[in-house]
Design an enzyme around this catalytic site. Structure first.
Site, PDB file in Angstrom:
ATOM      1  N   TYR A 114     -12.228  -2.300  -3.600  1.00  0.00           N
ATOM      2  CA  TYR A 114     -12.905  -2.499  -2.418  1.00  0.00           C
ATOM      3  C   TYR A 114     -14.255  -2.484  -2.083  1.00  0.00           C
ATOM      4  CZ  TYR A 114      -8.322  -2.590   0.133  1.00  0.00           C
ATOM      5  OH  TYR A 114      -6.983  -2.893   0.573  1.00  0.00           O
TER       6      TYR A 114
ATOM      7  N   LYS B 288       0.955  -1.259   0.079  1.00  0.00           N
ATOM      8  CA  LYS B 288       0.219  -0.050  -0.060  1.00  0.00           C
ATOM      9  C   LYS B 288       0.779   1.142   0.053  1.00  0.00           C
ATOM     10  CE  LYS B 288      -3.869  -2.191   2.349  1.00  0.00           C
ATOM     11  NZ  LYS B 288      -5.025  -2.052   3.315  1.00  0.00           N
TER      12      LYS B 288
ATOM     13  N   GLU C 260      -9.407 -11.059  -7.484  1.00  0.00           N
ATOM     14  CA  GLU C 260      -8.546  -9.802  -7.425  1.00  0.00           C
ATOM     15  C   GLU C 260      -7.418  -9.862  -8.199  1.00  0.00           C
ATOM     16  OE1 GLU C 260      -9.692  -9.289  -2.477  1.00  0.00           O
ATOM     17  OE2 GLU C 260      -7.642  -9.547  -3.153  1.00  0.00           O
TER      18      GLU C 260
ATOM     19  N   ASN D 153      -2.009   0.293   6.623  1.00  0.00           N
ATOM     20  CA  ASN D 153      -1.623  -0.829   7.007  1.00  0.00           C
ATOM     21  C   ASN D 153      -0.603  -1.584   6.442  1.00  0.00           C
ATOM     22  OD1 ASN D 153      -3.324  -1.948   5.782  1.00  0.00           O
ATOM     23  ND2 ASN D 153      -4.726  -3.062   7.400  1.00  0.00           N
TER      24      ASN D 153
ATOM     25  N   HIS E  81      -2.006  -5.430   1.374  1.00  0.00           N
ATOM     26  CA  HIS E  81      -3.386  -6.326   1.167  1.00  0.00           C
ATOM     27  C   HIS E  81      -2.979  -7.615   0.984  1.00  0.00           C
ATOM     28  CE1 HIS E  81      -7.313  -7.396  -0.186  1.00  0.00           C
ATOM     29  NE2 HIS E  81      -6.559  -7.868  -1.198  1.00  0.00           N
TER      30      HIS E  81
END
Ligand code: UDP
Length: 141
Positions: free
Chosen positions: A51, A11, A128, A114, A117
């Site tokens: 998402y 990320k 995905e 965080n 993913h």
């Protein structure tokens, strides 16, 4: 044990910290091969689409803003039980609850920034992976 593929995203916070290589090294030293990889700066529509399952949750808008705040590094990982293995290497969603030595414990500072993913099941992994990579851009060896 089955050979699986999973989608991984490094990320914007972790890309900004210059730790792509350190995270790749954890994948590779734990039996996960990088069989596709690409850097993206996602558009809002792309992040919202990725998402979509979280649309309507209280954190959705902040999550989308964060995911478009800088480039992300997206990869397909392949290996024995790759989905669970990657989730184990990532650690808990909230880095404060992540086991020591996990990617989130070491490189993330908050639940919304965080670091990584990882797909959570075979069905989501397939969706995905196809979201980012046509099959001819995946190089299984
Ligand atoms: N997230 C958040 N706040 C929350 C829960 C989730 O900002 O209370 C974000 C966080 O970046 C997380 C992502 O939404 O990684 C997807 O949530 P999920 O529960 O699927 O966690 P993950 O599978 O990434 O551990």
């Amino acid at each position: 044990m089955a050979i699986q593929r999973t989608l991984s995203i490094i990320k914007p916070d972790a890309v900004g910290k210059n730790v792509i290589g350190k995270i790749y090294s954890r994948f590779e030293s734990n039996g996960l091969k990088i069989i596709a990889a690409k850097m993206f700066h996602l558009s809002r529509a792309e992040a919202e689409g990725f998402y979509a399952v979280h649309k309507g949750r209280p954190f959705f808008n902040d999550l989308v803003e964060f995911m478009i705040s800088g480039p992300v590094m997206v990869q397909v990982l392949e290996g024995e039980e790759a989905i669970a293995k990657n989730r184990e290497l990532m650690g808990a969603t909230d880095p404060k609850k992540a086991d020591p030595g996990t990617i989130r414990a070491d490189f993330a500072q908050s639940i919304d920034a965080n670091a990584v993913h990882g797909s959570d099941a075979p069905e989501t992994a397939a969706v995905e992976i196809a979201y980012f990579f046509p099959s001819h851009e995946i190089y299984s060896r």
